[in-house]
Design a protein around this motif. Structure first.
Motif, PDB file in Angstrom:
ATOM      1  N   MET A  96       2.736 -20.634  -3.516  1.00 53.11           N
ATOM      2  CA  MET A  96       3.943 -21.134  -4.174  1.00 53.11           C
ATOM      3  C   MET A  96       5.201 -20.926  -3.346  1.00 53.11           C
ATOM      4  SD  MET A  96       3.174 -19.849  -8.075  1.00 53.11           S
ATOM      5  CE  MET A  96       4.624 -20.723  -8.681  1.00 53.11           C
ATOM      6  N   PHE A  97       5.209 -19.872  -2.520  1.00 52.90           N
ATOM      7  CA  PHE A  97       6.401 -19.547  -1.743  1.00 52.90           C
ATOM      8  C   PHE A  97       6.032 -19.483  -0.261  1.00 52.90           C
ATOM      9  CE2 PHE A  97       6.930 -17.644  -5.940  1.00 52.90           C
ATOM     10  CZ  PHE A  97       8.184 -18.112  -6.311  1.00 52.90           C
ATOM     11  N   PRO A  98       6.417 -20.468   0.524  1.00 50.14           N
ATOM     12  CA  PRO A  98       6.031 -20.508   1.946  1.00 50.14           C
ATOM     13  C   PRO A  98       6.569 -19.332   2.747  1.00 50.14           C
ATOM     14  CG  PRO A  98       7.692 -22.177   1.447  1.00 50.14           C
ATOM     15  CD  PRO A  98       7.224 -21.646   0.142  1.00 50.14           C
ATOM     16  N   TYR A  99       7.650 -18.714   2.303  1.00 53.78           N
ATOM     17  CA  TYR A  99       8.214 -17.585   3.041  1.00 53.78           C
ATOM     18  C   TYR A  99       7.573 -16.256   2.643  1.00 53.78           C
ATOM     19  CZ  TYR A  99      10.916 -17.104  -1.298  1.00 53.78           C
ATOM     20  OH  TYR A  99      11.290 -16.974  -2.618  1.00 53.78           O
ATOM     21  N   PHE A 100       6.682 -16.266   1.672  1.00 54.09           N
ATOM     22  CA  PHE A 100       6.007 -15.047   1.228  1.00 54.09           C
ATOM     23  C   PHE A 100       4.825 -14.761   2.146  1.00 54.09           C
ATOM     24  CE2 PHE A 100       2.706 -13.113  -1.618  1.00 54.09           C
ATOM     25  CZ  PHE A 100       3.338 -11.907  -1.838  1.00 54.09           C
ATOM     26  N   HIS A 101       4.842 -13.618   2.817  1.00 51.81           N
ATOM     27  CA  HIS A 101       3.823 -13.267   3.799  1.00 51.81           C
ATOM     28  C   HIS A 101       2.758 -12.322   3.252  1.00 51.81           C
ATOM     29  CE1 HIS A 101       7.124 -14.230   6.937  1.00 51.81           C
ATOM     30  NE2 HIS A 101       6.424 -15.307   6.641  1.00 51.81           N
ATOM     31  N   GLY A 102       2.794 -12.092   1.955  1.00 46.21           N
ATOM     32  CA  GLY A 102       1.780 -11.257   1.339  1.00 46.21           C
ATOM     33  C   GLY A 102       2.291  -9.875   0.973  1.00 46.21           C
ATOM     34  N   ILE A 103       1.392  -9.059   0.497  1.00 48.67           N
ATOM     35  CA  ILE A 103       1.743  -7.701   0.098  1.00 48.67           C
ATOM     36  C   ILE A 103       0.791  -6.703   0.743  1.00 48.67           C
ATOM     37  CG2 ILE A 103       2.745  -8.366  -2.119  1.00 48.67           C
ATOM     38  CD1 ILE A 103       0.107  -7.606  -3.443  1.00 48.67           C
ATOM     39  N   ARG A 104       1.239  -5.484   0.817  1.00 48.29           N
ATOM     40  CA  ARG A 104       0.390  -4.371   1.200  1.00 48.29           C
ATOM     41  C   ARG A 104       0.215  -3.504  -0.042  1.00 48.29           C
ATOM     42  NH1 ARG A 104       3.112  -1.336   5.964  1.00 48.29           N
ATOM     43  NH2 ARG A 104       4.860  -1.461   4.509  1.00 48.29           N
ATOM     44  N   ILE A 105      -0.981  -2.983  -0.232  1.00 45.31           N
ATOM     45  CA  ILE A 105      -1.271  -2.179  -1.415  1.00 45.31           C
ATOM     46  C   ILE A 105      -1.907  -0.867  -0.977  1.00 45.31           C
ATOM     47  CG2 ILE A 105      -2.571  -2.053  -3.585  1.00 45.31           C
ATOM     48  CD1 ILE A 105      -2.513  -5.095  -3.673  1.00 45.31           C
ATOM     49  N   ALA A 106      -1.404   0.231  -1.517  1.00 46.47           N
ATOM     50  CA  ALA A 106      -1.985   1.546  -1.280  1.00 46.47           C
ATOM     51  C   ALA A 106      -2.375   2.162  -2.614  1.00 46.47           C
ATOM     52  CB  ALA A 106      -0.994   2.454  -0.554  1.00 46.47           C
ATOM     53  N   VAL A 107      -3.487   2.887  -2.610  1.00 45.19           N
ATOM     54  CA  VAL A 107      -3.951   3.580  -3.810  1.00 45.19           C
ATOM     55  C   VAL A 107      -4.186   5.041  -3.450  1.00 45.19           C
ATOM     56  CG1 VAL A 107      -5.671   3.670  -5.652  1.00 45.19           C
ATOM     57  CG2 VAL A 107      -5.091   1.467  -4.596  1.00 45.19           C
ATOM     58  N   HIS A 108      -3.666   5.926  -4.282  1.00 40.97           N
ATOM     59  CA  HIS A 108      -3.812   7.363  -4.027  1.00 40.97           C
ATOM     60  C   HIS A 108      -3.948   8.085  -5.365  1.00 40.97           C
ATOM     61  CE1 HIS A 108      -3.325  11.291  -2.276  1.00 40.97           C
ATOM     62  NE2 HIS A 108      -2.189  11.526  -2.931  1.00 40.97           N
ATOM     63  N   ILE A 143      -3.972  -8.080   6.130  1.00 36.96           N
ATOM     64  CA  ILE A 143      -3.815  -8.852   4.902  1.00 36.96           C
ATOM     65  C   ILE A 143      -5.153  -8.935   4.170  1.00 36.96           C
ATOM     66  CG2 ILE A 143      -3.134 -11.096   3.962  1.00 36.96           C
ATOM     67  CD1 ILE A 143      -0.839  -9.605   5.196  1.00 36.96           C
ATOM     68  N   SER A 144      -5.078  -8.987   2.847  1.00 38.89           N
ATOM     69  CA  SER A 144      -6.249  -9.130   1.970  1.00 38.89           C
ATOM     70  C   SER A 144      -7.106  -7.867   1.901  1.00 38.89           C
ATOM     71  CB  SER A 144      -7.118 -10.331   2.390  1.00 38.89           C
ATOM     72  OG  SER A 144      -6.373 -11.532   2.315  1.00 38.89           O
ATOM     73  N   THR A 145      -6.527  -6.736   2.295  1.00 39.97           N
ATOM     74  CA  THR A 145      -7.204  -5.460   2.125  1.00 39.97           C
ATOM     75  C   THR A 145      -6.298  -4.511   1.336  1.00 39.97           C
ATOM     76  OG1 THR A 145      -6.355  -4.591   4.220  1.00 39.97           O
ATOM     77  CG2 THR A 145      -8.501  -5.677   4.276  1.00 39.97           C
ATOM     78  N   VAL A 146      -6.908  -3.463   0.810  1.00 33.84           N
ATOM     79  CA  VAL A 146      -6.186  -2.421   0.081  1.00 33.84           C
ATOM     80  C   VAL A 146      -6.469  -1.104   0.780  1.00 33.84           C
ATOM     81  CG1 VAL A 146      -5.970  -1.213  -2.129  1.00 33.84           C
ATOM     82  CG2 VAL A 146      -6.379  -3.689  -2.100  1.00 33.84           C
ATOM     83  N   MET A 147      -5.413  -0.320   1.036  1.00 30.94           N
ATOM     84  CA  MET A 147      -5.584   0.976   1.683  1.00 30.94           C
ATOM     85  C   MET A 147      -5.760   2.050   0.626  1.00 30.94           C
ATOM     86  SD  MET A 147      -5.869   2.453   4.558  1.00 30.94           S
ATOM     87  CE  MET A 147      -6.083   4.164   5.025  1.00 30.94           C
ATOM     88  N   VAL A 148      -6.853   2.797   0.713  1.00 32.68           N
ATOM     89  CA  VAL A 148      -7.201   3.786  -0.300  1.00 32.68           C
ATOM     90  C   VAL A 148      -7.288   5.168   0.349  1.00 32.68           C
ATOM     91  CG1 VAL A 148      -8.921   4.467  -2.026  1.00 32.68           C
ATOM     92  CG2 VAL A 148      -8.518   2.039  -1.548  1.00 32.68           C
ATOM     93  N   SER A 149      -6.595   6.136  -0.213  1.00 32.44           N
ATOM     94  CA  SER A 149      -6.670   7.496   0.314  1.00 32.44           C
ATOM     95  C   SER A 149      -8.058   8.078   0.074  1.00 32.44           C
ATOM     96  CB  SER A 149      -5.613   8.389  -0.352  1.00 32.44           C
ATOM     97  OG  SER A 149      -5.979   8.694  -1.691  1.00 32.44           O
ATOM     98  N   TYR A 181     -10.258   5.782   8.381  1.00 28.68           N
ATOM     99  CA  TYR A 181      -9.108   5.776   9.283  1.00 28.68           C
ATOM    100  C   TYR A 181      -8.452   7.154   9.194  1.00 28.68           C
ATOM    101  CZ  TYR A 181      -9.121   0.703  10.003  1.00 28.68           C
ATOM    102  OH  TYR A 181      -9.451  -0.578  10.366  1.00 28.68           O
ATOM    103  N   ILE A 182      -8.215   7.760  10.330  1.00 37.00           N
ATOM    104  CA  ILE A 182      -7.517   9.040  10.374  1.00 37.00           C
ATOM    105  C   ILE A 182      -6.259   8.828  11.211  1.00 37.00           C
ATOM    106  CG2 ILE A 182      -7.637  11.461  11.050  1.00 37.00           C
ATOM    107  CD1 ILE A 182     -10.683  11.272  10.753  1.00 37.00           C
ATOM    108  N   GLY A 193      -8.148   7.744   5.115  1.00 37.92           N
ATOM    109  CA  GLY A 193      -8.337   6.745   4.067  1.00 37.92           C
ATOM    110  C   GLY A 193      -9.223   5.601   4.538  1.00 37.92           C
ATOM    111  N   TYR A 194      -9.344   4.598   3.676  1.00 28.34           N
ATOM    112  CA  TYR A 194     -10.235   3.469   3.937  1.00 28.34           C
ATOM    113  C   TYR A 194      -9.556   2.162   3.542  1.00 28.34           C
ATOM    114  CZ  TYR A 194     -13.567   7.344   3.612  1.00 28.34           C
ATOM    115  OH  TYR A 194     -14.219   8.542   3.765  1.00 28.34           O
ATOM    116  N   LEU A 195      -9.848   1.103   4.275  1.00 26.72           N
ATOM    117  CA  LEU A 195      -9.470  -0.238   3.849  1.00 26.72           C
ATOM    118  C   LEU A 195     -10.632  -0.793   3.024  1.00 26.72           C
ATOM    119  CD1 LEU A 195      -7.922  -1.691   7.142  1.00 26.72           C
ATOM    120  CD2 LEU A 195      -6.695  -1.014   5.062  1.00 26.72           C
ATOM    121  N   VAL A 196     -10.318  -1.368   1.866  1.00 20.18           N
ATOM    122  CA  VAL A 196     -11.348  -1.948   1.001  1.00 20.18           C
ATOM    123  C   VAL A 196     -10.973  -3.385   0.668  1.00 20.18           C
ATOM    124  CG1 VAL A 196     -11.963   0.302   0.024  1.00 20.18           C
ATOM    125  CG2 VAL A 196     -10.280  -1.133  -1.153  1.00 20.18           C
TER     126      VAL A 196
END
Length: 211
Positions: A96-108, A143-149, A181-182, A193-196
């Motif tokens: 919907m928004f061409p200038y939107f480059h995505g999000i980063r997500i972390a879970v802890h 992009i398209s991954t989630v970083m998990v502690s 990843y350390i 942590g890990y990318l999932v």
């Protein structure tokens, strides 16, 4: 004096990529749409599970370029799945928004303390919030991954050991995890942590627990 009572639970942090590079109009447009849309996603998830918001999420904390989502302690371990569900919806926003480059997500999984801010609203502080943000510093974040502690991932595994239905669902969605990843954060503290991700992404509703 407020009573000090630290709560250990899952924290999901949403961060808009390159938010500071957008002009003021774009920033307002995307943060307004993002928060409104995610609120609707959560409400839809809860309606399918027949649970109320207050029993699922303790609170939201806006960060300017995203927000923290603090889960109720009884949902500890589900935070990884919520992060994956949030990630799926970001792909729809990008269309919907061409200038939107995505999000980063972390879970802890970490400690938070609840208090009333100067306006009388419920708010949170704690090392868990700061530690969660450190996991966005990983250089290999994609992009398209989630970083998990590592702590959140251990609770995620514990959740799946008790919920065979969710374990099977993630297998059908082709859930994947990177090697560990350390890295050192900006305070020179070692993090692990890990990318999932899921090859077949989608929104997964939370389980219904007794009150």
């Amino acid at each position: 004096m407020p009573l000090y009572r630290e709560i250990t639970t899952d924290i999901v942090l949403i961060d808009i990529i390159d938010f500071s590079k957008l002009d003021a109009k774009q920033q307002l447009e995307i943060i307004s749409f993002l928060t409104r849309s995610y609120r609707k996603v959560i409400e839809k998830m809860l309606s399918h599970s027949e649970i109320v918001l207050e029993s699922f999420i303790m609170g939201f904390i806006p960060t300017g370029d995203g927000f923290y989502c603090i889960l109720s302690p009884k949902y500890k371990g589900y935070g990884v799945i919520l992060g994956l569900s949030f990630n799926h919806f970001s792909d729809q926003i990008a269309k919907m928004f061409p200038y939107f480059h995505g999000i980063r997500i972390a879970v802890h999984t970490g400690g938070v303390n609840q208090f009333r801010d100067i306006l009388g609203h419920k708010n949170f502080i704690g090392d868990g919030l700061n530690d969660c943000a450190r996991y966005l510093e990983l250089k290999d974040f994609t992009i398209s991954t989630v970083m998990v502690s590592d702590t959140a991932y251990e609770n995620f595994k514990s959740f799946l050991s008790k919920r065979e239905d969710y374990k099977e669902l993630l297998q059908r969605r082709e859930f994947k995890r990177s090697d560990a990843y350390i890295f050192q954060d900006k305070h020179h503290i070692t993090k692990r942590g890990y990318l999932v991700w899921m090859r077949k992404s989608g929104i997964i509703t939370p389980p219904k627990y007794k009150l």
